[in-house]
Design a protein around this motif. Structure first.
Motif, PDB file in Angstrom:
ATOM      1  N   GLU A   1      -6.172   4.754   3.250  1.00  0.00           N
ATOM      2  CA  GLU A   1      -7.026   3.766   3.911  1.00  0.00           C
ATOM      3  C   GLU A   1      -8.141   4.425   4.727  1.00  0.00           C
ATOM      4  OE1 GLU A   1      -4.648   0.989   6.087  1.00  0.00           O
ATOM      5  OE2 GLU A   1      -3.795   0.093   4.274  1.00  0.00           O
TER       6      GLU A   1
ATOM      7  N   GLN B   1     -13.302  -5.101   7.366  1.00  0.00           N
ATOM      8  CA  GLN B   1     -13.618  -4.309   6.179  1.00  0.00           C
ATOM      9  C   GLN B   1     -14.915  -3.524   6.340  1.00  0.00           C
ATOM     10  OE1 GLN B   1     -13.621  -7.014   2.852  1.00  0.00           O
ATOM     11  NE2 GLN B   1     -11.400  -7.098   2.736  1.00  0.00           N
ATOM     12  N   ASN B   2     -15.737  -3.916   7.307  1.00  0.00           N
ATOM     13  CA  ASN B   2     -17.038  -3.286   7.489  1.00  0.00           C
ATOM     14  C   ASN B   2     -17.081  -2.330   8.679  1.00  0.00           C
ATOM     15  OD1 ASN B   2     -18.076  -4.822   5.319  1.00  0.00           O
ATOM     16  ND2 ASN B   2     -18.372  -6.560   6.698  1.00  0.00           N
TER      17      ASN B   2
END
Length: 334
Positions: free
Chosen positions: A54, A113-114
């Protein structure tokens, strides 16, 4: 100014367009491509590492920083500009000697997510954080950002301009963009209604089996001038928003009209500000309204062409290129 610019520099990328926007204004720009770290090739060791940990592979991130640091030592930049550089080492970015460090995000910075934990830990150290989402301004300030700036997305005249057709086939309706969960059902429904009159182009659509069983034309993504060539073969070009980013406009808002295409997009306040509904574009809030627009386009193609031409003039004469956005950012720094 001397600008050290880091971003994903693949053909047709928004980062490349913005870097060229700064160069167009007369500044000296050195671009360092971060694609190898941020978008590693599928099934490569870097890709497998990112999927299992991740975070991006440290060896690819380090290579990008080595290039950045060498370029920084030679260029001695006035400005270090990071285009969505959240996957890089923030400390190393901010430690590159320069009078100013600016971070630009084309996506919703409130969407996890950003961002990354490392970026969030150092966000307040950037001299300016630029966002294309107006609703991000208050959120960024609440997180401790030093200075913030809202700029809209843009188009690149190098890629987005009226282009000659490459096929005699004309589609009534088309969408160019990535497959997303919030778009899938609607696109399948359109395909079942319009069949061979629908063109869908973008990453992920060919994996949608329900779409492949219709008569719709399904293609991979198109980038650079291929985007404008594809727009030329579509009467009504759909502009769909990304709900995860809480979009009220998107890059396609400018790219479609700049390419000479008829803008048929979701109704938002920003879209209504940018283009006159019914005169320079068509806006819709429901599927029934969209169907009415498409019927009108089919019955009156000459009118659709005139509206597309008016939308083209509104966008290209309205100061919406990447050079215009680069100027807005530099004016804010002044």
């Amino acid at each position: 100014m001397k600008i050290l610019f880091v971003g994903d520099d693949w053909l047709g990328s928004n980062a490349r367009s913005l870097a060229e926007g700064f160069r167009h204004l007369g500044h000296e720009v050195m671009v360092i491509d971060s694609t190898a770290a941020t978008l590693p090739p599928r099934l490569s060791p870097s890709w497998l590492y990112a999927k299992s940990h991740e975070q991006r592979a440290p060896w690819t991130v380090d290579r990008v920083h080595q290039r950045l640091e060498r370029a920084g030592a030679e260029l001695r930049p006035d400005l270090v500009f990071g285009f969505k550089s959240v996957h890089l080492d923030q400390r190393r970015l901010l430690d590159i000697p320069a009078a100013l460090h600016v971070h630009y995000s084309p996506d919703d910075v409130a969407n996890p997510q950003n961002t990354t934990p490392d970026y969030l830990a150092h966000e307040s150290e950037w001299d300016l954080v630029v966002t294309t989402k107006r609703h991000n301004l208050r959120e960024l300030m609440a997180r401790g950002a030093k200075e913030t700036l809202f700029v809209r997305s843009a188009y690149d005249p190098a890629w987005h301009h009226p282009a000659a057709k490459r096929t005699t086939r004309q589609y009534l309706v088309g969408f160019i963009g990535a497959c997303r969960p919030d778009r899938r059902d609607g696109m399948v429904s359109l395909a079942r209604t319009y069949g061979a009159q629908l063109l869908v182009a973008g990453p992920g659509w060919r994996r949608v089996r329900r779409l492949r069983t219709t008569r719709a034309e399904v293609r991979p993504g198109v980038f650079g001038e291929d985007f404008s060539m594809t727009v030329a073969s579509v009467t009504a070009n759909l502009v769909l928003l990304n709900s995860d980013n809480r979009d009220t406009h998107t890059c396609r808002t400018f790219e479609v009209p700049a390419a000479g295409g008829l803008f048929v997009g979701e109704r938002t306040d920003e879209h209504a500000e940018l283009l006159d509904d019914g005169a320079e574009a068509f806006l819709f809030s429901s599927r029934d309204e969209l169907d009415d627009i498409l019927e009108r386009c089919a019955l009156f193609p000459d009118q659709a062409t005139k509206i597309a031409e008016a939308g083209y003039r509104r966008i290209v004469e309205g100061g919406h290129s990447y050079a215009d956005r680069a100027r807005e950012i530099l004016n804010a720094l002044d």
